[in-house]
Write a protein that holds these residues in place. Structure first.
Motif, PDB file in Angstrom:
ATOM      1  N   ALA A  27       0.833  -1.207   0.000  1.00  0.00           N
ATOM      2  CA  ALA A  27       0.000   0.000   0.000  1.00  0.00           C
ATOM      3  C   ALA A  27       0.868   1.259   0.000  1.00  0.00           C
ATOM      4  O   ALA A  27       0.604   2.196  -0.758  1.00  0.00           O
ATOM      5  N   LEU A  28       1.907   1.270   0.823  1.00  0.00           N
ATOM      6  CA  LEU A  28       2.765   2.465   0.877  1.00  0.00           C
ATOM      7  C   LEU A  28       3.452   2.687  -0.460  1.00  0.00           C
ATOM      8  O   LEU A  28       3.543   3.812  -0.947  1.00  0.00           O
ATOM      9  N   GLY A  29       3.931   1.584  -1.060  1.00  0.00           N
ATOM     10  CA  GLY A  29       4.581   1.703  -2.366  1.00  0.00           C
ATOM     11  C   GLY A  29       3.631   2.269  -3.404  1.00  0.00           C
ATOM     12  O   GLY A  29       3.952   3.218  -4.125  1.00  0.00           O
ATOM     13  N   VAL A  30       2.439   1.679  -3.472  1.00  0.00           N
ATOM     14  CA  VAL A  30       1.453   2.128  -4.458  1.00  0.00           C
ATOM     15  C   VAL A  30       1.034   3.563  -4.155  1.00  0.00           C
ATOM     16  O   VAL A  30       0.861   4.376  -5.071  1.00  0.00           O
ATOM     17  N   GLY A 315      -3.448  -4.341  -1.085  1.00  0.00           N
ATOM     18  CA  GLY A 315      -2.455  -3.281  -0.917  1.00  0.00           C
ATOM     19  C   GLY A 315      -2.652  -2.173  -1.929  1.00  0.00           C
ATOM     20  O   GLY A 315      -2.558  -0.989  -1.591  1.00  0.00           O
ATOM     21  N   ALA A 316      -2.948  -2.541  -3.178  1.00  0.00           N
ATOM     22  CA  ALA A 316      -3.089  -1.544  -4.237  1.00  0.00           C
ATOM     23  C   ALA A 316      -4.283  -0.634  -3.963  1.00  0.00           C
ATOM     24  O   ALA A 316      -4.204   0.588  -4.126  1.00  0.00           O
ATOM     25  N   ILE A 317      -5.400  -1.239  -3.516  1.00  0.00           N
ATOM     26  CA  ILE A 317      -6.594  -0.429  -3.248  1.00  0.00           C
ATOM     27  C   ILE A 317      -6.322   0.537  -2.102  1.00  0.00           C
ATOM     28  O   ILE A 317      -6.569   1.743  -2.181  1.00  0.00           O
ATOM     29  N   LEU A 318      -5.753  -0.007  -1.041  1.00  0.00           N
ATOM     30  CA  LEU A 318      -5.419   0.822   0.118  1.00  0.00           C
ATOM     31  C   LEU A 318      -4.451   1.931  -0.298  1.00  0.00           C
ATOM     32  O   LEU A 318      -4.573   3.089   0.125  1.00  0.00           O
ATOM     33  N   GLY A 319      -3.480   1.546  -1.141  1.00  0.00           N
ATOM     34  CA  GLY A 319      -2.460   2.485  -1.584  1.00  0.00           C
ATOM     35  C   GLY A 319      -3.052   3.604  -2.429  1.00  0.00           C
ATOM     36  O   GLY A 319      -2.644   4.753  -2.321  1.00  0.00           O
ATOM     37  N   GLY A 322      -4.591   6.062  -0.117  1.00  0.00           N
ATOM     38  CA  GLY A 322      -3.539   6.836   0.554  1.00  0.00           C
ATOM     39  C   GLY A 322      -2.845   7.768  -0.426  1.00  0.00           C
ATOM     40  O   GLY A 322      -2.418   8.864  -0.055  1.00  0.00           O
ATOM     41  N   GLY A 323      -2.739   7.325  -1.697  1.00  0.00           N
ATOM     42  CA  GLY A 323      -2.042   8.115  -2.704  1.00  0.00           C
ATOM     43  C   GLY A 323      -2.720   9.448  -2.954  1.00  0.00           C
ATOM     44  O   GLY A 323      -2.052  10.472  -3.106  1.00  0.00           O
ATOM     45  N   VAL A 324      -4.052   9.447  -2.985  1.00  0.00           N
ATOM     46  CA  VAL A 324      -4.774  10.695  -3.219  1.00  0.00           C
ATOM     47  C   VAL A 324      -4.483  11.671  -2.076  1.00  0.00           C
ATOM     48  O   VAL A 324      -4.206  12.851  -2.296  1.00  0.00           O
ATOM     49  N   VAL A 360      -0.395  -4.626  -8.283  1.00  0.00           N
ATOM     50  CA  VAL A 360      -0.683  -6.057  -8.329  1.00  0.00           C
ATOM     51  C   VAL A 360       0.418  -6.778  -9.116  1.00  0.00           C
ATOM     52  O   VAL A 360       0.896  -7.833  -8.702  1.00  0.00           O
ATOM     53  N   LEU A 361       0.838  -6.170 -10.221  1.00  0.00           N
ATOM     54  CA  LEU A 361       1.861  -6.795 -11.065  1.00  0.00           C
ATOM     55  C   LEU A 361       3.174  -6.985 -10.296  1.00  0.00           C
ATOM     56  O   LEU A 361       3.764  -8.063 -10.295  1.00  0.00           O
ATOM     57  N   VAL A 362       3.595  -5.941  -9.626  1.00  0.00           N
ATOM     58  CA  VAL A 362       4.849  -6.020  -8.874  1.00  0.00           C
ATOM     59  C   VAL A 362       4.741  -7.117  -7.811  1.00  0.00           C
ATOM     60  O   VAL A 362       5.655  -7.919  -7.617  1.00  0.00           O
TER      61      VAL A 362
END
Lengths: 843, 254
Positions: A27-30, A315-319, A322-324, A360-362
């Motif tokens: 999540a943090l990465g994304v 993680g991606a959804i959470l990220g 957080g990204g916004v 997701v890919l990573v």
């Protein structure tokens, strides 16, 4: 397959802490990645908005080149050019508002417009009040930002300094937002053109925006204009060129952001790979059972991939969420730092999809090697084998490279211009390679560094250190990736911080190097030498010397015969520069070059320009102004000259400036105080300057502003880089917890042999501390290398070791060890709670 | 009681209850026994008879629900965790059935572990000699640098015995040390234990369900349902045939 899916889910649920930490890492990465995309999109939107506000629906903008501007005759010629429909002239000047103590506060940009024609090209949204009418003389529109800043409202009286007596204007309207001028932080006001011309004592305008009539082409009108305007020098620009220029000015910020984002994502991928690798090792027997019960290799592989996919999607959804939020913070920050007109955060659905997909890919790519490894286990081997934590080192490294490539491609997508950005790609790619090398080298460096790092711990915790040293140095595979991840995060922090501190120091040194004095007084208009202002300032007790400096643009004619382009220039007094010991000469003799300058016919060139054009001593600089061309001999190349918005200035004599380049007078004076000047001399200068409608600023203030702006920007980058360290911390929690769980029996034996709970706790803490130090060493060293690359690829030079940011290095080392130890607190607790009886019970 | 000396170890009315799910399991139901210094004692009995639980309580790994354990004249049944740890470090040595060694440490380091844990350096001076002597005593001279995975199962258990003996503890507790070994290697381990008992006067408590192993002991306690079912005195003998013991066990219907 369904039951396998449920097994994957249950396995994630059973190892809840690990799953949560891994999801958080993704999540943090994304989040950082998505925030960077969103920041880019927002900056793009801001550029579009700004250009639209600036030129409206105009197809061409005629920009006066010289201070004299475009005369009424030129405007007439523009209006009469075939194909021109509307012409909106503007007189743009910077001035100060009058207060009780004279000019104060930051400069305000005044736009003199012709309300009738201007509104046919530009739309201005008022939040309150009414628009300027063609016949209004003493009315003014101000931006919301300026109104807020100065406490203005409808009906307020604003007094502007001009060339004559200050003039009062009544606020009749408040314009939404920050107004069209970039980098002035919204301090903009509009008055009618005749009023502006009266205020600033001119009959000219600075720009004329032109729309093209139906049936005519922009190119056709452009060549028509070129033929029509003959009296003053000017440039023709198209809105797309303005936008490109603005995008260019944010390119460095975007490049750095992209790099940091890619690094954060890479560290996230480390975490995933490491966690899944260990999960596979831990579940070897389970895999054996499944295989014995008839599960195919493919099913086993899918089981692990499915797990990774679940983690990746969560993680991606959470990220993304957080990204916004992160983007809002970053954009708010850039708005403040760069003075861009930014309104809200622009979220593009395509960006969202890309960030989610990349997350997701990573995750899945990172998981595919452990999954493959699990599927290759032979059932017999798997059932027999004890838990074997060591993962094939070579397999690890190979896979790391694969992950790095995936993340790197994602990072390139973030770069301004993407793959097409050419040379700009070199720096980030090099930096990324250094990080990869650091990560790959970690397993090999861990052994010697672990030994080294254990020395200080040995002083305080001899027993625990001795117990852990063997583990660390003999089985680096278990911890190498964790150390690598930590090192990468720390490297980024060191690199950004060192570039930041060098840039800050450079900004400060630059100003000290070129300004011949310790107070600068700025004028809103060029002051001619015969006005006697310099003499008045020089008459103040304690003032030793007053150096007038005038800035203007010239058209440089490249030797290659390419079309000329605009270069900023400054008129200075060589004698004053010589007397003050300013300017650092790279080549040429300082004394003779400065002495010759005042006689005219020579120029001193900043290193940046000399490098770009390949100019050497004795070369001739062809500078055009209007139709005239003047040749100046280059007598010196200096480190830095006065900064201008689009580069550094070429230094010429006052005589050449006024006779050949249309300079009307000084824009600022640098004031030097005599040794033993009365302590109130600067205050007297300030008072006199205000009486003369000049704005006094001390050199320290200018330095502070320059350092502050640079510091804030790099602080932002560092804050993002810290997120990578945070992810590495999550990785450490994971690795050490697993390591403790794996070693429960070992710990049981040690406890049975007399190890206390406190010792068991300290043992894990010491292990983590050693990892932290090893990571910090690798991180700091590669960080300095990266810092050097970042500087070099941005055209900087290294005055390295002396300038190495020791404070940062120490702080980063402490952060590294602190994060590692903090992350170890939970696993250490687990270790101290191990039940001996259960640990040593038979299998 | 065959011994008239002051006992080195005494258990008085020990009970131990575990809670498994909603119901309590009574592992020990009032066990009393004593061991003389230098004595080799074996606990026998079927799985779940409480013999391993007793061993863990005697060694300070676990606490009894009620009752007392007196080791070298000191009641150890109510020790705090730190006190119990100190006791294990100084007064007892353990050998377990499985996983006795730290895989990443070599033989010398594994044997020296108790010293390392105590904060002393087992690679220097007198301690180094003691480690070496312990390795020699279990016939592993020349394998000091080997790691556990480079040793046979029997050799690994002998390393564990050397580690248990190296601090010259008051009591060595061995929980099924031969349970995972074949007859020949099991015998090697038992011989090593026996030798330390006979030559150094080491007190040993051995838990086993193998009569051949138990036959090495001077006395055998037979456990049934958490109680001492019987006590068989074998006495110190030159050879360790299990025949008399097996005959006696058969009489008891075990």
């Amino acid at each position: 397959m369904r039951s396998l899916a449920s097994l994957a889910w249950r396995s994630l649920a059973a190892r809840r802490l690990r799953t949560i930490l891994t999801v958080l890492g993704v999540a943090l990465g994304v989040a950082v990645f998505f925030a960077t995309q969103t920041t880019n999109a927002t900056l793009d939107a801001a550029v579009d908005t700004t250009v639209t506000q600036l030129v409206g629906r105009a197809d061409l903008r005629v920009e006066a080149f010289a201070e004299a501007g475009l005369s009424a005759g030129s405007l007439d010629a523009i209006r009469k050019t075939p194909g021109v429909r509307d012409v909106a002239p503007t007189l743009e000047r910077r001035t100060f508002l009058v207060t009780d103590v004279g000019p104060s506060g930051d400069p305000v940009t005044v736009l003199g417009i012709d309300p009738a024609t201007d509104r046919s090209i530009r739309d201005t949204t008022l939040v309150r009040g009414v628009d300027l009418a063609p016949d209004t003389q003493r009315s003014v529109l101000v931006t919301e930002a300026l109104a807020r800043d100065r406490g203005l409202d409808l009906g307020s009286i604003v007094t502007f300094y001009g060339t004559g007596a200050p003039i009062d204007f009544r606020v009749i309207g408040i314009v939404e937002g920050d107004g069209p001028i970039p980098a002035v932080f919204g301090r903009t006001a509009w008055i009618a053109l005749p009023a502006a011309q009266e205020l600033f004592g001119t009959a000219s305008v600075t720009t004329a925006d032109v729309t093209v009539a139906r049936g005519a082409t922009v190119d056709g009108v452009a060549s028509g204009l070129e033929a029509a305007i003959t009296t003053e020098p000017y440039v023709l620009v198209r809105p797309a060129e303005i936008a490109a220029g603005m995008r260019d000015s944010t390119a460095d910020i975007r490049t750095t952001l992209a790099l940091v984002a890619a690094v954060v994502l890479f560290v996230g991928a480390f975490l995933i790979f490491n966690t899944l690798s260990m999960t596979v090792a831990e579940r070897v027997r389970e895999v054996g059972l499944l295989r014995a019960a008839g599960a195919t290799r493919r099913q086993i592989g899918s089981l692990f991939l499915l797990q990774a996919a679940v983690v990746g999607v969560l993680g991606a959804i959470l990220g993304a969420l957080g990204g916004v939020a992160l983007a809002a913070v970053v954009v708010g920050f850039l708005h403040q730092v760069e003075g861009l007109t930014v309104s809200g955060v622009t979220v593009r659905p395509a960006d969202l999809a890309f960030a989610l997909a990349l997350g997701v890919l990573v995750t899945v790519v990172a998981a595919s090697e452990p999954a493959w490894r699990a599927s290759r286990l032979s059932p017999v081997e798997a059932l027999r084998s004890r838990v074997d934590p060591s993962v094939g080192m070579r397999a690890q490294l190979r896979w790391l490279i694969a992950i790095a490539v995936v993340v790197g491609i994602g990072g390139i997508a973030l770069l301004p211009g993407g793959l097409a950005s050419g040379a700009r790609l070199l720096g980030p790619v090099l930096v990324y390679c250094v990080l990869l090398v650091a990560a790959l080298a970690s397993p090999f460096l861990l052994r010697p560094l672990g030994r080294l790092a254990s020395i200080p711990f040995g002083w305080f915790f001899r027993t625990e250190t001795r117990l852990i040293r063997g583990v660390l140095t003999r089985d680096p595979a278990r911890t190498a990736l964790t150390v690598g991840a930590l090192a990468i995060g720390l490297a980024m922090v060191v690199a950004v911080a060192s570039v930041g501190s060098l840039s800050r120091a450079a900004a400060s040194a630059w100003i000290t190097d070129v300004v011949p004095g310790s107070t600068v007084v700025t004028s809103i208009r060029p002051i001619a030498a015969d006005e006697g202002i310099a003499d008045q300032l020089a008459a103040i007790p304690g003032v030793e010397h007053v150096t007038p400096v005038g800035t203007f643009d010239v058209a440089l004619q490249p030797r290659s015969g390419a079309s000329p382009y605009r270069v900023p220039a400054a008129a200075v007094s060589g004698a004053a520069m010589l007397g003050d010991g300013r300017l650092t000469f790279v080549s040429g003799d300082r004394a003779s070059a400065l002495a010759k300058l005042d006689a005219g016919g020579t120029a001193i060139v900043p290193r940046s320009l000399a490098d770009r054009l390949g100019i050497g001593l004795g070369d001739t600089l062809r500078l055009g102004f209007g139709d005239a061309v003047t040749d100046l001999a280059v007598t010196g190349i200096v480190e830095h000259t006065f900064p201008a918005p689009d580069g550094e200035t070429v230094l010429v004599s006052w005589s050449d400036a006024t006779t050949s380049f249309g300079a009307l007078g000084a824009d600022f004076y640098a004031i030097r105080y005599a040794a033993g000047a009365p302590p109130d001399a600067p205050a007297s200068v300030a008072t006199t300057a205000r009486q003369l409608a000049l704005q006094p600023t001390s050199l320290d203030e200018i330095r502070g502003q320059a350092e502050g702006a640079v510091g804030r920007l790099f602080g932002l980058f560092d804050a993002i880089a810290i997120i990578a360290v945070l992810i590495a911390g999550l990785g450490i929690v994971n690795t050490l917890t697993m390591s403790v769980v794996e070693r429960v029996r070992e710990i049981g034996i040690l406890r049975a042999t007399g190890l206390t709970r406190a010792q068991a706790w300290r043992m894990v803490m010491v292990e983590s501390g050693i990892l932290g130090i090893a990571g910090a060493i690798i991180g700091v060293v590669s960080g300095l290398v990266i810092g050097a690359i970042m500087l070099l690829t941005q055209g900087g030079r290294i005055a390295w070791i002396a300038d190495a940011p020791w404070t940062t290095i120490v702080v980063v080392a402490v952060i590294g060890v602190a994060v590692a130890m903090l992350a170890a607190a939970y696993p250490a607790r687990v270790a101290s709670r191990v039940s001996i009886v259960r640990a040593v019970r038979g299998e | 009681m065959s011994s008239v000396q002051v006992p080195i170890l005494e258990a008085r009315d020990l009970t131990k209850q575990y809670v498994v799910g909603d119901h309590a399991v009574e592992a020990l139901r009032g066990v009393s026994l004593s061991v003389a210094p230098g004595e080799f004692v074996a606990f026998m009995g079927p799985s779940g008879s409480g013999k391993s639980t007793l061993l863990q309580i005697l060694g300070g790994l676990d606490r009894p629900t009620s009752g007392h354990v007196v080791l070298e004249g000191r009641d150890i049944s109510g020790l705090t965790d730190t006190e119990a740890t100190r006791l294990r470090r100084e007064s007892t040595g353990f050998v377990f059935q499985f996983f006795n060694l730290i895989p990443l440490l070599d033989v010398r380091e594994n044997v020296g572990l108790p010293f390392t844990i105590a904060g002393t350096d087992p690679t220097r001076g007198e301690l180094r000699d003691r480690v070496q002597a312990a390795i020699d005593a279990v016939d592993l001279t020349g394998k000091e640098r080997n790691r556990p995975d480079q040793l046979s199962a029997g050799e690994q258990q002998r390393v564990a015995v050397a580690r248990a003996l190296v601090t010259r503890p008051a009591l060595v507790l061995a929980d099924e040390p031969t349970g995972n070994l074949d007859f020949a290697t099991g015998t090697e381990v038992l011989e090593v234990l026996l030798r330390s008992c006979h030559e150094q006067g080491q007190t040993i408590v051995l838990v086993t369900h193998d009569a051949k192993a138990a036959a090495y002991a001077d006395r055998v306690f037979v456990f049934v349902d958490g109680r001492v079912g019987d006590e068989i005195v074998l006495g110190r003998r030159a050879e360790h045939s299990a025949t008399p013991l097996i005959a006696r066990l058969a009489q008891l219907g075990l």
